[in-house]
Design a protein around this motif. Structure first.
Motif: not given
Length: 320
Positions: A251-271
């Motif tokens: 589903g869309q929500l679960n896919a979004m949650m996984r996408l947040r983890r699977d963005v490359s260099l995801t540790h840059l998003i918040e800072p």
């Protein structure tokens, strides 16, 4: 001190295209095709140079991976002496720490260096392998160690063109809101996986700067043109090594949650203050293309069997 051997003027800098970006380089990059081979989707040029860098920069934060974040600057330092400075979304400076490191430094600048620059430009590159199908680009997203490169190599052997084995950039155009661009035409594989894929020393570029992998240049296996995003698979390992691969719609929500983890260099998003941008972008993407959860056993002896099932699912859903 400068490296790389280029002595011309800025207007004479070699030009390339990768991730849909126009790249002007102060040194030759044999790992990339010339600009005319691919379509530029972002005409704002990226300048890449080799030069000595300081050991640190003024910074206000350090990410969990040790990246130094300054004002419109990101600095990365590796244990082997390679340093990379990414500035304002338009310049990447690489310091190889010695001429012997230049091949590895070039590839590091093209991978992590451009990955950081993409974030500075407000792109959200996916950490994935990606292949070309009749309906468009299909991505297999996952963590490091999830076998993305091996997936890519298996699809390539099955006759698919590739877009990425590690990082995929998606552009928005008037015709296509989610248009995938080809990445560095390479496969990062352990020695055994490279042999299984039929890649020998004639394809070898350099040992990777991480994970003990070899980098094989395979430009003939890569698409030369952008393609609309057609689908997403989110990969996991099955605890039971004898289990069959399972592919289920998400589903869309679960896919979004996984996408947040699977963005490359995801540790840059918040800072970098990109959380709201990510939520808006991810909701639209996951609401526009089908997503699937792929769970497969971590069993090398069953790799060929599992890949035949996975490739059949892609062909049945998206075409070859």
């Amino acid at each position: 001190m400068r490296f790389g051997g280029f002595t011309g003027t800025p207007d004479q800098m070699p030009q390339y295209c990768v991730h849909g970006l126009l790249l002007k380089s102060g040194f030759d990059i044999p790992e990339l095709p010339a600009r005319q081979a691919q379509q530029v989707l972002d005409e704002t040029p990226v300048e890449m140079v080799m030069s000595e860098l300081p050991s640190s920069i003024d910074h206000h934060a350090v990410t969990k991976d040790g990246y130094l974040l300054g004002d419109n600057k990101i600095m990365i330092a590796l244990e082997n002496g390679i340093r990379c400075l990414i500035e304002a979304g338009n310049r990447v400076t690489i310091d190889p720490g010695g001429k012997h490191n230049e091949p590895a430094a070039r590839l590091f600048a093209l991978s992590a260096g451009l990955g950081c620059l993409l974030h500075q430009r407000n792109y959200l590159p996916l950490h994935c392998a990606a292949v070309e199908t009749a309906k468009g680009c299909v991505a297999f997203c996952g963590n490091a160690g999830d076998g993305k490169s091996t997936l890519a190599a298996s699809f390539q052997m099955a006759g698919f063109n590739l877009f990425s084995d590690d990082r995929l950039t998606i552009h928005a155009t008037a015709e296509h809101p989610y248009l995938a661009a080809p990445s560095i035409p390479a496969l990062h594989l352990y020695e055994q996986s490279g042999a299984l894929a039929g890649l020998g020393d004639d394809h070898l570029a350099v040992d990777s700067y991480r994970f003990g992998k070899h980098i094989h240049l395979v430009p003939e296996a890569y698409s030369q043109h952008p393609s609309p995003m057609a689908g997403l698979y989110f990969t996991d390992w099955h605890e039971d090594e004898t289990a069959e691969p399972v592919i289920a719609p998400m589903g869309q929500l679960n896919a979004m949650m996984r996408l947040r983890r699977d963005v490359s260099l995801t540790h840059l998003i918040e800072p970098l203050g990109r959380e709201q941008h990510f939520m808006t972008w991810a909701a639209r993407l996951c609401g526009s293309v089908p997503a699937f959860h792929l769970v497969r056993p971590r069993n090398k002896d069953r790799h060929e069997h599992c890949m035949s099932l996975i490739i059949s699912h892609v062909r049945d859903t998206f075409g070859t």
